[in-house]
Design a protein around this motif. Structure first.
Motif, PDB file in Angstrom:
ATOM      1  N   TRP A  63       0.827  -1.196   0.000  1.00 14.69           N
ATOM      2  CA  TRP A  63       0.000   0.000   0.000  1.00 14.69           C
ATOM      3  C   TRP A  63       0.874   1.264   0.000  1.00 14.69           C
ATOM      4  CZ3 TRP A  63      -0.598   3.745   3.981  1.00 14.69           C
ATOM      5  CH2 TRP A  63      -1.572   4.714   3.675  1.00 14.69           C
ATOM      6  N   VAL A  64       1.872   1.252   0.889  1.00 19.24           N
ATOM      7  CA  VAL A  64       2.664   2.462   1.058  1.00 19.24           C
ATOM      8  C   VAL A  64       3.509   2.723  -0.189  1.00 19.24           C
ATOM      9  CG1 VAL A  64       4.870   1.716   2.055  1.00 19.24           C
ATOM     10  CG2 VAL A  64       3.691   3.680   3.008  1.00 19.24           C
ATOM     11  N   ALA A  65       3.788   1.669  -0.957  1.00 22.55           N
ATOM     12  CA  ALA A  65       4.582   1.858  -2.165  1.00 22.55           C
ATOM     13  C   ALA A  65       3.825   2.698  -3.182  1.00 22.55           C
ATOM     14  CB  ALA A  65       4.953   0.506  -2.767  1.00 22.55           C
ATOM     15  N   TYR A  66       2.475   2.683  -3.105  1.00 21.49           N
ATOM     16  CA  TYR A  66       1.696   3.451  -4.079  1.00 21.49           C
ATOM     17  C   TYR A  66       1.401   4.864  -3.605  1.00 21.49           C
ATOM     18  CZ  TYR A  66       1.145  -0.717  -6.862  1.00 21.49           C
ATOM     19  OH  TYR A  66       1.397  -1.798  -7.655  1.00 21.49           O
ATOM     20  N   VAL A  67       1.882   5.174  -2.408  1.00 18.91           N
ATOM     21  CA  VAL A  67       1.720   6.530  -1.894  1.00 18.91           C
ATOM     22  C   VAL A  67       3.012   7.283  -2.160  1.00 18.91           C
ATOM     23  CG1 VAL A  67       1.262   7.895   0.161  1.00 18.91           C
ATOM     24  CG2 VAL A  67       0.252   5.622  -0.079  1.00 18.91           C
ATOM     25  N   ASP A  68       2.897   8.492  -2.633  1.00 18.04           N
ATOM     26  CA  ASP A  68       4.117   9.237  -2.942  1.00 18.04           C
ATOM     27  C   ASP A  68       4.694   9.875  -1.689  1.00 18.04           C
ATOM     28  OD1 ASP A  68       6.177  10.624  -3.938  1.00 18.04           O
ATOM     29  OD2 ASP A  68       5.042  11.671  -5.491  1.00 18.04           O
ATOM     30  N   LEU A  69       5.799   9.341  -1.213  1.00 18.82           N
ATOM     31  CA  LEU A  69       6.444   9.895  -0.024  1.00 18.82           C
ATOM     32  C   LEU A  69       7.742  10.601  -0.389  1.00 18.82           C
ATOM     33  CD1 LEU A  69       6.038   6.855   2.383  1.00 18.82           C
ATOM     34  CD2 LEU A  69       4.571   8.853   2.203  1.00 18.82           C
ATOM     35  N   GLY A  70       7.914  10.886  -1.675  1.00 20.48           N
ATOM     36  CA  GLY A  70       9.161  11.523  -2.092  1.00 20.48           C
ATOM     37  C   GLY A  70      10.330  10.590  -1.866  1.00 20.48           C
ATOM     38  N   VAL A  71      11.368  11.124  -1.252  1.00 17.48           N
ATOM     39  CA  VAL A  71      12.552  10.288  -1.037  1.00 17.48           C
ATOM     40  C   VAL A  71      12.322   9.241   0.041  1.00 17.48           C
ATOM     41  CG1 VAL A  71      14.187  12.041  -1.755  1.00 17.48           C
ATOM     42  CG2 VAL A  71      13.464  11.936   0.626  1.00 17.48           C
ATOM     43  N   TRP A  72      11.176   9.317   0.727  1.00 17.56           N
ATOM     44  CA  TRP A  72      10.982   8.450   1.890  1.00 17.56           C
ATOM     45  C   TRP A  72      10.416   7.078   1.548  1.00 17.56           C
ATOM     46  CZ3 TRP A  72      13.341   9.250   6.225  1.00 17.56           C
ATOM     47  CH2 TRP A  72      13.809  10.538   6.481  1.00 17.56           C
ATOM     48  N   ASN A  73      10.030   6.869   0.294  1.00 19.91           N
ATOM     49  CA  ASN A  73       9.442   5.573  -0.034  1.00 19.91           C
ATOM     50  C   ASN A  73      10.359   4.407   0.319  1.00 19.91           C
ATOM     51  OD1 ASN A  73       7.591   7.324  -1.896  1.00 19.91           O
ATOM     52  ND2 ASN A  73       6.705   5.274  -1.825  1.00 19.91           N
ATOM     53  N   THR A  74      11.605   4.519  -0.116  1.00 11.37           N
ATOM     54  CA  THR A  74      12.525   3.405   0.123  1.00 11.37           C
ATOM     55  C   THR A  74      12.829   3.216   1.613  1.00 11.37           C
ATOM     56  OG1 THR A  74      13.441   3.785  -2.047  1.00 11.37           O
ATOM     57  CG2 THR A  74      14.701   2.391  -0.574  1.00 11.37           C
ATOM     58  N   PRO A  75      13.181   4.285   2.341  1.00 10.57           N
ATOM     59  CA  PRO A  75      13.427   4.079   3.775  1.00 10.57           C
ATOM     60  C   PRO A  75      12.243   3.447   4.482  1.00 10.57           C
ATOM     61  CG  PRO A  75      14.170   6.246   3.122  1.00 10.57           C
ATOM     62  CD  PRO A  75      13.505   5.648   1.924  1.00 10.57           C
ATOM     63  N   VAL A  76      11.035   3.854   4.138  1.00  5.88           N
ATOM     64  CA  VAL A  76       9.868   3.266   4.803  1.00  5.88           C
ATOM     65  C   VAL A  76       9.773   1.790   4.470  1.00  5.88           C
ATOM     66  CG1 VAL A  76       7.356   3.238   4.823  1.00  5.88           C
ATOM     67  CG2 VAL A  76       8.585   5.410   4.997  1.00  5.88           C
ATOM     68  N   ALA A  77       9.984   1.456   3.192  1.00  6.33           N
ATOM     69  CA  ALA A  77       9.915   0.048   2.801  1.00  6.33           C
ATOM     70  C   ALA A  77      10.955  -0.765   3.561  1.00  6.33           C
ATOM     71  CB  ALA A  77      10.129  -0.096   1.298  1.00  6.33           C
ATOM     72  N   ILE A  78      12.160  -0.214   3.664  1.00  8.23           N
ATOM     73  CA  ILE A  78      13.228  -0.926   4.383  1.00  8.23           C
ATOM     74  C   ILE A  78      12.863  -1.069   5.857  1.00  8.23           C
ATOM     75  CG2 ILE A  78      15.644  -0.821   5.106  1.00  8.23           C
ATOM     76  CD1 ILE A  78      15.655  -1.268   2.275  1.00  8.23           C
ATOM     77  N   ALA A  79      12.294  -0.007   6.421  1.00  6.96           N
ATOM     78  CA  ALA A  79      11.948  -0.054   7.835  1.00  6.96           C
ATOM     79  C   ALA A  79      10.921  -1.146   8.093  1.00  6.96           C
ATOM     80  CB  ALA A  79      11.413   1.301   8.295  1.00  6.96           C
ATOM     81  N   ILE A  80       9.900  -1.202   7.245  1.00  8.70           N
ATOM     82  CA  ILE A  80       8.880  -2.241   7.438  1.00  8.70           C
ATOM     83  C   ILE A  80       9.515  -3.618   7.298  1.00  8.70           C
ATOM     84  CG2 ILE A  80       6.721  -3.197   6.588  1.00  8.70           C
ATOM     85  CD1 ILE A  80       5.980  -0.444   5.598  1.00  8.70           C
ATOM     86  N   ALA A  81      10.351  -3.767   6.267  1.00  6.88           N
ATOM     87  CA  ALA A  81      10.990  -5.069   6.051  1.00  6.88           C
ATOM     88  C   ALA A  81      11.815  -5.447   7.272  1.00  6.88           C
ATOM     89  CB  ALA A  81      11.864  -5.030   4.806  1.00  6.88           C
ATOM     90  N   THR A  82      12.467  -4.451   7.882  1.00 15.20           N
ATOM     91  CA  THR A  82      13.314  -4.755   9.041  1.00 15.20           C
ATOM     92  C   THR A  82      12.474  -5.208  10.230  1.00 15.20           C
ATOM     93  OG1 THR A  82      14.881  -3.149   8.228  1.00 15.20           O
ATOM     94  CG2 THR A  82      15.127  -3.835  10.500  1.00 15.20           C
ATOM     95  N   ILE A  83      11.340  -4.555  10.395  1.00 16.05           N
ATOM     96  CA  ILE A  83      10.469  -4.997  11.498  1.00 16.05           C
ATOM     97  C   ILE A  83      10.026  -6.429  11.252  1.00 16.05           C
ATOM     98  CG2 ILE A  83       8.303  -4.567  12.716  1.00 16.05           C
ATOM     99  CD1 ILE A  83       8.616  -1.631  11.979  1.00 16.05           C
ATOM    100  N   LYS A  84       9.666  -6.712   9.990  1.00 19.40           N
ATOM    101  CA  LYS A  84       9.256  -8.082   9.676  1.00 19.40           C
ATOM    102  C   LYS A  84      10.398  -9.060   9.971  1.00 19.40           C
ATOM    103  CE  LYS A  84       6.964  -8.613   5.654  1.00 19.40           C
ATOM    104  NZ  LYS A  84       6.739  -8.344   4.191  1.00 19.40           N
ATOM    105  N   ALA A  85      11.572  -8.679   9.514  1.00 21.16           N
ATOM    106  CA  ALA A  85      12.721  -9.569   9.702  1.00 21.16           C
ATOM    107  C   ALA A  85      12.958  -9.806  11.190  1.00 21.16           C
ATOM    108  CB  ALA A  85      13.958  -8.971   9.053  1.00 21.16           C
ATOM    109  N   LEU A  86      12.841  -8.733  11.982  1.00 27.00           N
ATOM    110  CA  LEU A  86      13.078  -8.891  13.419  1.00 27.00           C
ATOM    111  C   LEU A  86      12.056  -9.826  14.037  1.00 27.00           C
ATOM    112  CD1 LEU A  86      14.202  -5.347  14.580  1.00 27.00           C
ATOM    113  CD2 LEU A  86      15.459  -7.500  14.747  1.00 27.00           C
ATOM    114  N   LEU A  87      10.810  -9.707  13.593  1.00 27.59           N
ATOM    115  CA  LEU A  87       9.785 -10.612  14.114  1.00 27.59           C
ATOM    116  C   LEU A  87      10.162 -12.060  13.823  1.00 27.59           C
ATOM    117  CD1 LEU A  87       6.278  -9.051  13.397  1.00 27.59           C
ATOM    118  CD2 LEU A  87       7.322  -9.622  15.585  1.00 27.59           C
ATOM    119  N   VAL A  88      10.576 -12.299  12.581  1.00 28.26           N
ATOM    120  CA  VAL A  88      10.953 -13.669  12.214  1.00 28.26           C
ATOM    121  C   VAL A  88      12.127 -14.125  13.069  1.00 28.26           C
ATOM    122  CG1 VAL A  88      11.830 -15.137  10.378  1.00 28.26           C
ATOM    123  CG2 VAL A  88      10.071 -13.439   9.874  1.00 28.26           C
TER     124      VAL A  88
END
Ligand code: HEA
Ligand code: HEA
Ligand code: CUA
Ligand SMILES: [Cu+2]
Lengths: 216, 324, 536, 114
Positions: free
Chosen positions: D42-67
């Motif tokens: 969802w967030v990938a389709y929202v325009d966050l300017g330069v923040w799209n990638t950091p947000v994606a990485i942050a979410i992925a990191t939370i997921k990774a930490l959960l695993v």
């Protein structure tokens, strides 16, 4: 701790099951570190090229099917769940649960690979496979080709890990079915699980980095 | 009888600086090398095992001050080395403003050199003494390295990128030019010479003709201009308002703003990329319509085109500049 | 090797080829490695001999240019990936780590055997590459030459190195786990022999660095086979990226090659000086420092590569910093001699030779780390001299020291002390004559990897080739008397050097289970001088 | 023969049925992972300017930490295991960081190739 020496599953070089367990777990984590570094080479290339050619990468990423990617992510997460369930069953000494969990994991893993294969085939049809026949309908075709080179290298290495992982799980399934594990001894299942989860984690990063560039 | 020597000729302004650093390093190394060797020999003799005794001396007591001393002193010395080496390196990295430019293209297995005045050479480079020379270099195939031992300069020549080296020769003579980066079968034959001449001799040489071409040389700028019309650049870059592409006069060295808001200074690498991958950076206010010229212009042609664009005078730029 | 007594030990515990090829005993696996590695060294040396013969004359008249290029490439690849990287760890680390920490075996014996097979498969691929035409990229495989221009057998070699990498990874993993989990009671970290510390540090580099070279070299292969153009300049790919990835492993790898030797030297010096090692903690810590900070300096191989000057500054300053732990070691070894009771048996001669030659090699490393100076000497014979001083004068000397020090333990036989001293002297003299002239050549400007060279460099090259023949003799002598000793050597006592260390407290050769009873450690390592009562 | 220099207490008492993660937790983690996958898309389709990638990485990191923490049972692991894992991450960042230090600073001097 001393009565475990009676069990045959403690290898001769270890004093007791606790020492063995400690060694095996540490060994697996160290191995995962080496795996991380191996993917690391590719991630470095990715970071470099993505920062050099952001627009081309975004354009190229649009040629990947985000829906399939997302679906596959869910499949893989599901397999992590079943893997965790298998480990749990083995810890509780449930043979049936362990076998079922492992089998489910293998099935989900194969489903993931199937979808991946479908995607690859599609890329061949579209001419998006790097090489002399690469054809990209857009500007900066060469940089897009770089993207697809990385795409195939990263997902290919990941898929290779899945195949190896599925093989390992198959062996574990047979062992579990033959009753080789018990509440006292189930290191191999745990270790196999660590590997499987690691492969899952790699994909958790690959998915947004490859499929979701510049979607807005 | 081949001449034999133990030390290379020093024929550039930088050579002396490198040699000075070299001698300093030798002095430090000799000191530590002899210190260690001397101590080992001395201690070995002094404390050799005598017949009948197997007893060692006092128990070891490790003074922390000693450990600290032989950690900190070498560290301090190496920081001097670093600073010295770095400052020589920075001098090497920054060509003087009045440097005269020469283009170098390496390919398996030859050096192609082009003077701005027009003369081209292969495996030979003529330069005047006492004049800083800046080399702008690239490769057509694999990595090579431009190396003149007598000048103590070396720089890799990388496909797809520009590199720079500079020197100011101090002595008339002929010096080795080597390819120092392994580049295939004839790597050891990718050699030539640098011929340093009196300025007046050099002028005479410069106005000569290329022996191989047998005709008056055309300068890179002229070649570039020809390419500019021939490849159809001029249709879009007419330099008048309303052209499809931006005016190119005075673009070189200026900061460009792009459609996505990012900025970059237009250097050689930028111009090269603008021609080969025009869509990588689209200038703000323009459409991404420029086609790529990948595979249509060779490296020498590219250097010529860039030289031509650089030579366009800034002040006569007639088109409206979208940014400054 | 017929047994002279009825005592059972790991050599006579079992007979037949299967008992060797399927063994899980770390000591036997070490011997498998010893044999393979020696063969690889001979092969690499053969290439070196041909290189030196070609360079006897300025004209490229002995072999063709292509052949020469393949010679130095194969020389570098065989010597680095198949000889020096595995040498001490896979042979002596394997043999001694469990003994030194009082364990019955490494943590994962099967993995250990597998790593030998993996090594052999990798070696087989590489040999196949040699036989089907060889490789000509230099051991550094720089792109785009290796991916697009070379017409030689890059694929097979790349696969060979990729596979061998895993052998290194598995060895490192095994050592780390073993050191962490298998130490004898009472053997705390700061009682560990320095050899063990050195191997711990080495293993860290193996597991952190090797995967990166594996994937990098794999990408080169894939680029050749499937045009996956990750380094292709035509696609906008960056040839310098390859160099970053390559040296991220290959600089730390030089410490894989030297740290084990340093561990060996620490053992030998203290034993033959009959003295507790000086600054134990500092030597141990400096091994770790070298391993960790060694990962921060790789860019010093790329000072002229068009890397950014700012990156070059960082890499340069860090390169100087990483030299300090090595200096600390050298000073502590020297100080260990002070007040000792020094004897000069062969292992000690090799160890002292190590210190001298390593110091020269290391100090010239500083020349290379100095930016402005490296521009001139980069890719010249100065660099060739630098690394041979460290790798041949240093690491290989250490390896020979180890061979002579632990030979009685491994085989149960003593070699001829007299012959060993001759060989040590021959190696030292021949070595300096071979490689010292190359420093001069380098500063004069002779580029490396040159099949033919201008006339004025000839005199020094002739000196170098002369030296190499002396050196060659120096290396062949031990081969003879060591093999001879297997049949004719005197039977070795459990502790012929009167050294501390658990490995000396079990018979020579050790029994399969290493120790009759699990030893209990009550003292720090190197509690010299030994009391007479402690001698077995 | 073993020296337990980590937290011997967590590994010392042999079989670990006690560690078995409750079913409910496993399921909740799985659902959280699924939800975060949705969020990533969802967030990938929202325009966050330069923040799209950091947000994606942050979410992925939370997921990774959960695993890592739940599925891979890192919460029972001794400090040494944590050390191993973080060392890997640290050196990966080093590899990327120092390489990018070169790439990003290449143009600073304004002289091609330096
Ligand atoms: C075992 C192998 C080994 C080891 C240990 C080293 C150790 C060092 N190396 Fe070397 N090196 C190589 C093997 C090795 N090297 C190889 C194979 C190459 C070429 C690869 C190729 O291109 O093919 C190379 C190339 C190489 C280069 C690149 C040169 C070029 O291509 O232009 C550089 C540059 O900085 C360098 C530096 C150093 C430094 C600073 C050390 C330091 O760690 C040395 C530290 C030791 C000392 C300093 C000596 C002891 C100290 C004292 C006696 C006290 C006095 C000390 C002070 C005053 C500080 N090396
Ligand atoms: C461990 C590493 C190691 C070792 C031990 C050696 C050992 C030697 N090396 Fe090597 N060398 C390298 C690693 C090593 N080298 C590397 C990495 C390169 C760079 C490659 C590249 O550029 O890509 C290199 C490059 C290199 C060059 C530069 C080539 C060039 O750039 O053109 C030279 C030139 O003199 C050389 C010489 C020697 C010599 C004389 C020895 C001597 O020590 C050898 C002494 C031994 C003998 C003289 C042999 C005696 C034995 C026999 C005669 C037995 C014959 C065989 C059988 C019976 C089967 N080496
Ligand atoms: Cu061109 Cu070497
Ligand atoms: Cu290095």
């Amino acid at each position: 701790m001393s009565n475990v020496a009676a069990h045959s599953h403690v290898a001769h070089q270890f004093d007791d099951a606790a020492q063995q367990r400690r060694a095996v777990t540490l060994g697996m984590w160290v191995f995962l570190v080496t795996e991380l570094m191996m993917f690391g080479g590719l991630f470095t290339a990715y970071v470099l090229y993505r920062s050099s050619f952001p627009d081309a990468f975004a354009a190229a990423s649009h040629h990947l099917d985000a829906t399939l990617g997302a679906a596959n992510t869910l499949v893989l997460l599901g397999s992590s769940l079943t893997m965790a369930l298998a480990v749990r069953s083995s810890q509780l000494g449930s043979r049936g649960g362990t076998v079922a969990g492992l089998l489910a994991t293998i099935v989900l893993g194969c489903a993931f690979l199937g979808v991946k294969a479908y995607e690859y085939a599609h890329k061949f049809e579209e001419g998006l496979v790097p090489g002399p026949h690469f054809h990209f309908p857009g500007a900066e075709a060469n940089h897009a080709e770089l993207f697809f080179s990385l795409y195939f290298a990263m997902t290919g290495l990941h898929a290779l890990h899945m195949v190896v992982g599925a093989g390992v799980l198959a062996v574990l399934t047979v062992m579990a079915a033959r009753g080789r594990f018990s509440a006292d001894y189930h290191n191999p299942v745990e270790i196999g699980g660590l590997y499987w989860h690691f492969v899952d984690i790699v994909w958790i990063y690959l998915f947004p980095l490859l499929y979701l560039l510049g979607r807005h | 009888m081949p001449k034999f020597s133990l030390f290379p000729e020093s024929a550039s302004t930088i050579a002396g600086q490198v040699d000075a650093l070299f001698f300093f390093m030798i002095a430090v190394s000799a000191f530590f090398g002899l210190l260690i060797a001397g101590l080992i020999v001395f201690l070995s003799i002094r404390y050799r095992r005598r017949a009948g005794s197997n007893e060692a001396g006092d128990p070891v007591h490790v003074p922390i001050a000693l450990e600290a001393a032989w950690t900190v002193i070498p560290l301090a010395i190496t920081m001097v080395m670093f600073y010295w080496g770095a400052s020589v390196y920075m001098t090497m990295a920054r060509p003087p403003d009045d440097a005269h430019e020469i283009f170098v293209v390496g390919k398996q297995w030859m050096w192609k050199l082009q003077h701005l005045e027009g003369r081209r050479e292969i495996n030979e480079l003529h330069v005047p003494v006492g004049q800083p020379i800046k080399l702008t270099m690239t490769s057509e195939d694999v990595i090579h390295s431009f190396y003149v031992p007598a000048f103590r300069i070396k720089s890799d020549v990388v496909p797809g990128r520009y590199s720079t080296a500079w020197f100011e020769a101090t002595q008339v003579g002929t010096y080795h030019l080597f390819c120092a980066e392994y580049c295939g079968t004839e790597h050891s034959q990718m050699i030539g010479s640098v011929i340093v001449m009196d300025p007046s001799d050099f002028q005479t040489w410069l106005s000569g003709t290329d022996a191989d071409a047998g005709m008056a040389a055309s300068s890179p700028k002229d070649t570039g201009q020809q390419l500019f019309t021939q490849k159809g650049c001029a249709t879009c870059h007419r330099g008048v308002s309303g052209s499809m592409g931006p005016a190119l006069a005075g673009v070189f060295g200026r900061e460009r703003t792009f459609a996505d808001g990012s900025k970059a200074v237009a250097d050689e690498a930028y111009l090269r990329q603008s021609i080969l991958s025009p869509q990588a950076h689209v200038v703000a206010g323009y459409q991404p319509v420029m086609p790529t010229f990948q595979g249509q212009i060779d490296e020498e042609g590219m250097l010529a085109l860039i030289q031509y664009i650089k030579s366009l005078p800034a002040e006569t730029s007639p088109g409206p500049e979208k940014q400054g | 090797m017929e047994p002279t007594d009825k005592r059972k030990h790991y050599l006579n515990a079992d007979y037949g080829i299967r008992s060797w090829l399927l063994t899980l005993d770390h000591k036997r696996i070490a011997l498998l490695y010893l044999i393979s590695i020696t063969l690889m060294f001979l092969l690499g040396s053969l290439f070196a001999v041909l290189i030196r013969l070609e360079l006897l004359t300025p004209a490229g008249d002995f072999v063709q240019a292509d052949t020469y290029n393949k010679l130095f490439t194969m020389h570098g690849i065989v010597m680095i990936f198949f000889f020096l990287v595995p040498s001490i760890p896979a042979v002596f680390g394997n043999f001694l780590l469990p003994l030194m920490i009082g364990a019955r075996d490494l943590a994962f014996p099967r993995l250990n055997l597998m790593s030998w097979y993996v090594y052999m498969v990798g070696a087989a691929f590489t040999m196949w590459a040699v036989l089907t035409g060889g490789v000509d990229t230099g051991w550094t495989f720089y792109t785009p030459y290796s991916t697009t221009a070379s017409h030689s057998n890059v694929m097979a070699t790349a696969i060979g190195i990729f596979i061998t990498g895993f052998s290194s990874i598995l060895t490192g993993l095994n050592f780390i786990v073993t050191i962490h989990t298998m130490r004898a009671p009472g053997l705390t970290w700061f009682r560990l022999p320095l050899f063990v510390w050195a191997h711990y540090a080495t293993s860290l580099i193996m597991i952190l660095g090797t995967p990166v070279i594996a994937i990098t070299i794999f990408l080169v292969g894939v680029e050749r086979a499937f045009h996956l153009g990750i380094f292709d300049p035509a696609l906008g790919g960056d040839p310098i990226l390859f160099q970053h990835l390559f040296w991220f492993y290959s600089h730390p790898a030089v410490y894989i090659m030297i740290l084990p030797s340093m561990g060996v030297v620490s053992e030998i010096i203290t034993c033959f000086a009959r003295r507790r090692i000086f600054g134990y903690g500092f030597i141990a810590a400096s091994s770790l420092a070298i391993a960790i900070f060694g990962f921060l300096v790789w860019g010093h191989h790329m000072f002229t590569s068009t890397q950014s000057v700012y990156a070059a500054l960082i890499f340069s300053v860090l390169s100087f910093a990483v030299a300090i732990p090595s200096a600390v070691k050298v000073f502590n070894w020297t100080a260990t001699l002070y007040g000792g009771s020094i004897s000069f048996q062969a292992p000690m001669l090799f160890a002292l030779g190590f210190i001298g030659l390593f110091t020269i090699g290391g100090l010239t490393g500083l020349f290379l780390a100095a930016l402005g100076l490296d521009v001139h000497v980069h890719d010249t014979y100065f660099v060739v001299a630098h690394f041979h001083y460290i790798m041949v004068g240093g690491a290989l000397m250490g390896y020979l020291g180890a061979v002579h020090f632990w030979w009685p333990k491994i085989t149960g036989r003593m070699y001829s002390e007299w012959a060993a001293r001759v060989s040590a002297v021959l190696v030292f003299v021949g070595f300096n004559l071979t490689f010292f002239p190359q420093f001069v050549l380098g500063y004069l400007g002779m580029p490396r990897r040159y099949h033919a060279y201008p006339d004025e460099f000839q005199v020094l090259n002739v000196m170098s080739t002369t030296g190499a023949s002396i050196l060659g003799v120096g290396y062949m002598v031990p081969l003879c008397y060591l093999i001879w000793s297997l049949w004719r050597g005197a039977v070795a006592a459990p502790n012929p050097w009167r050294a501390t260390g658990l490995e000396w407290q079990t018979p020579s050769p050790p029994p399969t289970e290493n120790f009759a009873r699990t030893p209990v450690v009550t003292e720090e390592a190197y509690a010299y001088p030994l009391k007479e009562a402690e001698l077995v | 023969m073993s020296t337990h220099d980590g937290q011997a207490s967590t590994t010392g008492h042999g079989p670990d049925a006690a560690h078995a993660t409750p079913l409910a937790i496993l399921l909740v983690v799985f659902l959280a992972l699924v939800a975060m996958t949705g969020l990533t898309v969802w967030v990938a389709y929202v325009d966050l300017g330069v923040w799209n990638t950091p947000v994606a990485i942050a979410i992925a990191t939370i997921k990774a930490l959960l695993v890592i923490v739940i599925f891979m049972e890192m919460r029972f692991a001794e400090p040494l295991t944590w050390l191993a894992a973080t060392t890997g991450l640290l050196f990966l960042l080093l590899l990327i960081g120092l390489t990018m230090a070169d790439v990003t600073s290449r143009g600073w001097l304004g002289i091609p190739g330096h």
